[in-house]
Design an enzyme around this catalytic site. Structure first.
Site, PDB file in Angstrom:
ATOM      1  N   TRP A   1       0.854  -1.128   0.127  1.00  0.00           N
ATOM      2  CA  TRP A   1       0.189  -0.011   0.015  1.00  0.00           C
ATOM      3  C   TRP A   1       0.680   1.171  -0.080  1.00  0.00           C
ATOM      4  CZ3 TRP A   1      -4.661  -0.258  -1.523  1.00  0.00           C
ATOM      5  CH2 TRP A   1      -5.475  -1.454  -1.381  1.00  0.00           C
TER       6      TRP A   1
ATOM      7  N   TRP B   1       2.467   0.998  -4.330  1.00  0.00           N
ATOM      8  CA  TRP B   1       1.532   0.786  -5.613  1.00  0.00           C
ATOM      9  C   TRP B   1       1.074   2.079  -6.177  1.00  0.00           C
ATOM     10  CZ3 TRP B   1      -3.326   0.301  -8.155  1.00  0.00           C
ATOM     11  CH2 TRP B   1      -4.246   0.688  -7.332  1.00  0.00           C
ATOM     12  N   ASN B   2       0.368   2.929  -5.199  1.00  0.00           N
ATOM     13  CA  ASN B   2      -0.149   4.334  -5.701  1.00  0.00           C
ATOM     14  C   ASN B   2       0.587   5.560  -5.060  1.00  0.00           C
ATOM     15  OD1 ASN B   2      -2.140   6.411  -6.128  1.00  0.00           O
ATOM     16  ND2 ASN B   2      -4.000   5.209  -6.121  1.00  0.00           N
TER      17      ASN B   2
ATOM     18  N   PRO C   1       0.981   8.945  -5.518  1.00  0.00           N
ATOM     19  CA  PRO C   1       0.168  10.019  -5.347  1.00  0.00           C
ATOM     20  C   PRO C   1      -0.791  10.090  -4.115  1.00  0.00           C
ATOM     21  CG  PRO C   1       0.069   9.483  -7.766  1.00  0.00           C
ATOM     22  CD  PRO C   1       0.579   8.300  -7.139  1.00  0.00           C
ATOM     23  N   VAL C   2      -1.510   8.797  -3.951  1.00  0.00           N
ATOM     24  CA  VAL C   2      -2.185   8.818  -2.849  1.00  0.00           C
ATOM     25  C   VAL C   2      -1.600   8.547  -1.540  1.00  0.00           C
ATOM     26  CG1 VAL C   2      -4.313   7.273  -1.722  1.00  0.00           C
ATOM     27  CG2 VAL C   2      -4.410   8.213  -4.104  1.00  0.00           C
ATOM     28  N   HIS C   3      -0.595   7.963  -1.645  1.00  0.00           N
ATOM     29  CA  HIS C   3       0.201   7.753  -0.371  1.00  0.00           C
ATOM     30  C   HIS C   3       1.019   8.987   0.003  1.00  0.00           C
ATOM     31  CE1 HIS C   3       3.352   5.783   2.255  1.00  0.00           C
ATOM     32  NE2 HIS C   3       4.474   6.313   1.426  1.00  0.00           N
TER      33      HIS C   3
ATOM     34  N   TYR D   1      -1.617  11.336   7.882  1.00  0.00           N
ATOM     35  CA  TYR D   1      -0.711  10.562   9.021  1.00  0.00           C
ATOM     36  C   TYR D   1       0.045  11.844   9.774  1.00  0.00           C
ATOM     37  CZ  TYR D   1       2.543   7.458  10.805  1.00  0.00           C
ATOM     38  OH  TYR D   1       3.156   6.573  11.583  1.00  0.00           O
TER      39      TYR D   1
ATOM     40  N   HIS E   1     -13.012   3.799  -0.911  1.00  0.00           N
ATOM     41  CA  HIS E   1     -13.214   2.719  -1.750  1.00  0.00           C
ATOM     42  C   HIS E   1     -14.790   2.145  -1.767  1.00  0.00           C
ATOM     43  CE1 HIS E   1      -8.692   2.152  -1.768  1.00  0.00           C
ATOM     44  NE2 HIS E   1      -9.232   0.883  -2.402  1.00  0.00           N
TER      45      HIS E   1
END
Length: 564
Positions: A443, A446-447, A449-451, A459, A484
């Site tokens: 997590w 893999w993505n 921009p969102v992370h 966070y 989601h």
């Protein structure tokens, strides 16, 4: 009365010093003689110690040099110590390879035997002690076996359903021509300019101190929250006016808008706090006209050498916010890294990949996924575990291939093309998630921009508020689980919690994958990551399809018999 000591009664310390000096002198004299010798090739004491013969060893006068009389000198090192300690250290060093020497000697002896021996101590290649790592052939075998299995399933699909691919249906589905009324999705997307304009106007008011900080934050938070809630209300009230593709596009667009406006507001708040954190203004001393001209000339010289960066509040313009809304990132900055030119060949390749890839995805979806999903309805409704598992495994392969194609098209082809057009230089849209050894690593990679958005705007602020890192991670997963579910339930108008539970299930699955990684190694952890991706997505698809059909087509199902 003074007494004089006999010279013979003097302590022998001086004599010992003289003896050592004489020995050192002899050694030094020997080296001098050897350096002058044309036949000597040894130029240090170590090489002379190892010399076994004095043949052809003469000094410069032609006299032979006998090394035997200097053997005691040669056996001493530069500090006057014997070589026994050095020999001991040398033997200890050499003892490491003693086993290998013994095995080599035994091998030579066995080879000399007349029985023509062929055996020697060896480990099997699958044993870790063998050190063998080249399994390329097995990888090729696995890939070929996977291709054969996929080809068999594809052939079975063609024999059972025929050719279902029809590009005209793709056009109807993507445009929503046979669904919905008018262009409601397009109108709702255009309406987003109201939220964008309000956000920019409030930021300008805060920068000019026309609006108080508290009132401005209340307006901004309300504006951002309304932007993500508006599609839910409109689609729920006017559900028949939206096609599934139109509703999905609206929800995805407003989700991205929500994240970008949040980043825009929070980043400008940080800039505003820094901008106004200064000492009380004092009256500046007057300057002469010459000093003013000199200062302007210096500023002009600096502008020529260094690129001028945008400073707050100069960034509060429509041009700036529209560039950010179109840029392939979710995190706002006053100065994004830019490329110097557009690479036309690179851009053309990415656009062709998007064009061809979308057609491939739609063909696989129409030919393979839709029949498999439809056939899973009755087994899933009857809770036939065996048949439902067979449908799940049958759906897993085409769904996974579609997901991989979608990942490549979105994160590599489309975002790179968009970044190239906008001269956006940061192209790190994904990392090597395929090598992830646990769910957490997947997590985070893999993505990207969102992370980055979750770390920067959720966070870290939560941790700074005093919460622990575990609590902050749980809040991030809750936030991700909400979106989601938002992107699935709202377009389908089937409000369930399967996607939400699937995302929250990543927390215990992450703990399990980390435990497996520690106990069984990173390879097993990576297998768990792949298994969760391959099996989790088709299970979620089957659950939502079942609930969607039951919710919207219950009446039609009551009068229909299921045909395999």
């Amino acid at each position: 009365m003074t007494t004089t000591k006999d010279p013979k009664e003097q302590p022998p310390a001086n004599n010992n010093n003289k003896q050592s000096q004489s020995k050192n002198g002899v050694a030094g004299g020997l080296m001098k003689r050897l350096r002058r010798s044309a036949s000597a090739t040894e130029h240090n004491l170590t090489n002379l110690r190892n010399r076994k013969s004095t043949q052809n060893l003469f000094d410069q006068h032609g006299n032979p040099i006998d090394l035997q009389q200097y053997r005691k000198v040669l056996n001493k090192d530069e500090n006057g110590n014997g070589t026994s300690e050095k020999k001991l250290r040398y033997r200890r060093t050499q003892s490491v390879t003693r086993a290998e020497e013994i095995s080599n000697k035994e091998a030579k002896q066995r080879k000399a035997q007349p029985d023509r021996s062929i055996h020697r101590p060896r480990d099997s290649l699958f044993s870790w002690s063998s050190g063998f790592t080249n399994f390329t052939g097995l990888v090729n075998w696995g890939f070929l076996l996977l291709c054969i299995g996929g080809l068999r399933l594809g052939l079975e699909n063609f024999l059972k359903y025929g050719i279902r691919v029809n590009p005209i249906d793709w056009y109807f589905f993507l445009s929503g021509r046979n669904e919905g009324e008018g262009h409601n999705a397009l109108l709702l997307i255009i309406y987003s300019m109201v939220h964008i304009s309000l956000c920019l106007a409030v930021e300008k008011g805060l920068a000019l101190e026309i609006i108080s900080e508290g009132l401005g934050m209340v307006i901004q938070i309300s504006n951002v929250v309304v932007s993500v809630c508006l599609p839910v209300v409109i689609i729920h009230l006017k559900g028949s006016a939206f096609s599934i593709m139109g509703a999905t596009t609206v929800c995805f667009f407003y989700s991205v808008l929500f994240l970008k406006l949040w980043s825009y507001v929070q980043t400008n708040m940080w800039c505003r706090q820094t901008y106004y954190q200064r000492q009380p203004r004092e009256r500046r001393p007057s300057i002469t006209l010459a000093e003013l001209k000199k200062r302007k000339m210096n500023e002009g010289e600096e502008d020529e050498d260094v690129t001028k960066l945008v400073q707050y509040p100069e960034n509060l313009t429509y041009k700036d916010i529209m560039y950010f809304l179109c840029a392939p990132t979710l995190c706002y900055e006053l100065n994004f890294p830019r490329t110097s030119r557009v690479r036309k060949h690179f851009l053309l390749k990415r656009l062709l990949e998007v064009l061809i890839g979308v057609n491939v995805v739609m063909a696989v979806f129409q030919q393979w996924i839709i029949p498999s999903v439809r056939n899973s309805l009755v087994p899933f409704s009857n809770m036939d575990i065996g048949l439902a598992t067979e449908r799940l495994l049958k759906l897993a392969l085409p769904n996974h291939l579609t997901w991989l194609c979608f990942f490549y098209l979105l994160f590599h082809s489309f975002l790179n093309a968009l970044g190239e057009v906008l001269n956006f230089a940061d192209r790190n849209f994904y990392c090597d998630w395929w090598n992830a050894n646990n769910i957490d690593t997947f997590w985070r990679t893999w993505n990207m921009p969102v992370h980055r958005w979750c770390v920067r705007h959720l966070y870290i602020p939560v941790v700074q508020m005093g919460y622990s890192s575990r609590q902050a991670s749980t809040i991030v997963f809750l936030f991700s689980a909400f979106f989601h579910e938002y992107l699935v339930s709202v377009p389908l108008q089937t409000y369930k919690i399967w996607a939400f539970l699937g995302m929250m299930g990543q927390i215990p699955l992450s703990a399990i994958s980390k435990y497996v990684e520690r106990r069984l190694g990173p390879r097993m952890g990576n297998i768990i990551v792949w298994a969760s991706i391959i099996l989790g997505q088709p299970l979620c698809i089957m659950a939502y399809y079942h609930d969607y059909v039951i919710t919207h087509f219950q009446t039609a199902l009551n009068g229909t018999d299921y045909q395999q």
